[in-house]
Design a protein around this motif. Structure first.
Motif, short mmCIF file in Angstrom:
data_model
loop_
_atom_site.label_atom_id
_atom_site.label_comp_id
_atom_site.label_asym_id
_atom_site.label_seq_id
_atom_site.Cartn_x
_atom_site.Cartn_y
_atom_site.Cartn_z
N PRO A 157 0.82 -1.23 0.00
CA PRO A 157 0.00 0.00 0.00
C PRO A 157 0.84 1.27 0.00
N THR A 158 1.89 1.29 0.81
CA THR A 158 2.75 2.48 0.88
C THR A 158 3.52 2.67 -0.42
N ILE A 159 4.10 1.58 -0.93
CA ILE A 159 4.88 1.67 -2.16
C ILE A 159 4.00 2.11 -3.32
N PHE A 160 2.81 1.52 -3.43
CA PHE A 160 1.92 1.86 -4.55
C PHE A 160 1.47 3.31 -4.46
N SER A 161 1.11 3.75 -3.28
CA SER A 161 0.65 5.13 -3.10
C SER A 161 1.75 6.13 -3.44
N ARG A 162 2.98 5.79 -3.08
CA ARG A 162 4.08 6.73 -3.25
C ARG A 162 4.71 6.67 -4.64
N GLU A 163 4.73 5.47 -5.25
CA GLU A 163 5.54 5.28 -6.45
C GLU A 163 4.78 4.95 -7.72
N SER A 164 3.49 4.64 -7.62
CA SER A 164 2.80 4.12 -8.81
C SER A 164 2.76 5.13 -9.96
N GLU A 165 2.58 6.41 -9.66
CA GLU A 165 2.53 7.41 -10.73
C GLU A 165 3.88 7.53 -11.43
N ARG A 166 4.96 7.47 -10.67
CA ARG A 166 6.30 7.55 -11.27
C ARG A 166 6.57 6.32 -12.13
N LEU A 167 6.22 5.15 -11.63
CA LEU A 167 6.42 3.92 -12.40
C LEU A 167 5.56 3.92 -13.67
N PHE A 168 4.33 4.42 -13.53
CA PHE A 168 3.43 4.49 -14.67
C PHE A 168 4.01 5.38 -15.76
N ALA A 169 4.54 6.54 -15.36
CA ALA A 169 5.13 7.47 -16.34
C ALA A 169 6.36 6.85 -17.00
N LEU A 170 7.19 6.17 -16.22
CA LEU A 170 8.38 5.53 -16.76
C LEU A 170 8.01 4.42 -17.75
N ALA A 171 7.03 3.62 -17.37
CA ALA A 171 6.57 2.55 -18.25
C ALA A 171 6.02 3.11 -19.56
N PHE A 172 5.25 4.19 -19.45
CA PHE A 172 4.66 4.78 -20.66
C PHE A 172 5.73 5.29 -21.60
N ARG A 173 6.74 5.95 -21.07
CA ARG A 173 7.82 6.45 -21.92
C ARG A 173 8.53 5.30 -22.62
N PHE A 174 8.80 4.23 -21.90
CA PHE A 174 9.49 3.07 -22.45
C PHE A 174 8.66 2.40 -23.54
N ILE A 175 7.40 2.12 -23.23
CA ILE A 175 6.54 1.41 -24.18
C ILE A 175 6.25 2.26 -25.41
N ALA A 176 5.95 3.55 -25.21
CA ALA A 176 5.63 4.42 -26.33
C ALA A 176 6.82 4.58 -27.27
N ALA A 177 8.01 4.77 -26.72
CA ALA A 177 9.20 4.92 -27.55
C ALA A 177 9.48 3.64 -28.33
N HIS A 178 9.34 2.50 -27.66
CA HIS A 178 9.59 1.23 -28.34
C HIS A 178 8.55 0.96 -29.40
N ALA A 179 7.29 1.27 -29.12
CA ALA A 179 6.22 1.03 -30.08
C ALA A 179 6.46 1.81 -31.37
N GLU A 180 6.92 3.05 -31.23
CA GLU A 180 7.18 3.86 -32.42
C GLU A 180 8.39 3.36 -33.19
N ALA A 181 9.46 3.03 -32.47
CA ALA A 181 10.70 2.61 -33.13
C ALA A 181 10.55 1.26 -33.84
N SER A 182 9.71 0.40 -33.29
CA SER A 182 9.58 -0.95 -33.85
C SER A 182 8.42 -1.10 -34.81
N ALA A 183 7.64 -0.02 -35.01
CA ALA A 183 6.48 -0.09 -35.91
C ALA A 183 6.93 -0.16 -37.35
N PRO A 184 6.11 -0.77 -38.22
CA PRO A 184 6.42 -0.75 -39.65
C PRO A 184 6.54 0.68 -40.14
N LEU A 185 7.31 0.87 -41.22
CA LEU A 185 7.57 2.21 -41.73
C LEU A 185 6.28 2.96 -42.04
N ARG A 186 5.28 2.26 -42.59
CA ARG A 186 4.03 2.90 -42.95
C ARG A 186 3.35 3.54 -41.74
#
Length: 248
Positions: free
Chosen positions: A147-176
């Motif tokens: 509960p303490t870890i999630f309350s304190r860190e979930s937003e930071r982890l969520f933002a980090l995950a989003f940056r990682f996934i979004a960057a990878h999704a764009e770089a690995s997508a077909p050229l089109r």
């Protein structure tokens, strides 16, 4: 162009390590990530090496779990990522988010700890344009103050995950897919919306007082702007990009 591509992948690799290190610092040493839950191939680097093998640790790592192409359909955590776009927690058979939601109440996680030994997890889903869904999951086999870890860190982890996934999704997508999605006209949206409702071109023409050739013209233009090669893909992408939810 080559330098930009290299820089992009260097950034993605750095984000992968940041995802791993953030989990370790919080007592969640095991990580699984996928930038597209609909892709049976594992999330990989520029050399097609799975991050699961080169960066992340996972219980039973030697079993190469990422080769199981049905994993995304079997995992309750990834099922949760499909239906909830917010950070989630798992703790000994229960899954939830920062607020009560009946969507997560329907997911059975009662056997996760018994089957895999996970005592807790933090799940960060990423819902990207076009209907693409990814996720990062941090898990532990130790007792933690979730509960303490999630309350304190979930937003930071969520933002980090989003940056990682979004960057990878764009770089690995077909050229089109790298082409910017064009803005559909009101008439194009109307034609695609009626096509999504199962109407034929003739029926759409009658509804909108257009000729069949004009309906085809609008649907073809909509598909070209979205980078779609078929009617069904045009509908899928128009929905994922939010065009069918807009009033015209």
């Amino acid at each position: 162009m080559a330098g930009q591509e290299l820089s992009s992948w260097d950034n993605i690799d750095a984000l992968a390590r940041a995802v791993r290190d953030a989990g370790r610092a919080l007592g969640f040493p095991f990580v699984a990530a996928q930038s597209d839950l609909g892709d049976p191939q594992p999330m990989s680097d520029r050399n097609c090496e799975p991050y699961a093998a080169t960066v992340f640790d996972w219980p039973g790592h030697s079993e190469a779990y990422w080769q199981d192409r049905r994993l995304a359909l079997k995992s309750s955590f990834l099922h949760a990522a499909r239906i909830c776009a917010e950070p989630m927690w798992y703790h000994r058979g229960q899954i939830g988010s920062w607020r009560p939601t009946v969507l997560l109440d329907q997911i059975d996680c009662s056997k996760v700890t018994a089957q895999f030994g996970f005592t807790a997890a933090i799940i960060a889903p990423t819902h990207l344009p076009g209907g693409r869904i990814g996720a990062v999951v941090w898990v532990t086999r130790e007792e933690v103050d979730l509960p303490t870890i999630f309350s304190r860190e979930s937003e930071r982890l969520f933002a980090l995950a989003f940056r990682f996934i979004a960057a990878h999704a764009e770089a690995s997508a077909p050229l089109r897919a790298h082409s910017a999605v064009g803005q559909l006209t009101g008439r194009e949206v109307q034609c695609v919306r009626w096509a999504a409702a199962g109407k034929t071109n003739t029926e759409i023409g009658m509804i909108l007082s257009l000729s069949v050739s004009t309906v085809r013209f609008h649907l073809r233009n909509a598909g070209a702007k979205l980078g779609a090669a078929s009617r069904s893909r045009t509908i899928q992408l128009a929905t994922g990009h939010g065009f069918l939810g807009a009033r015209t």
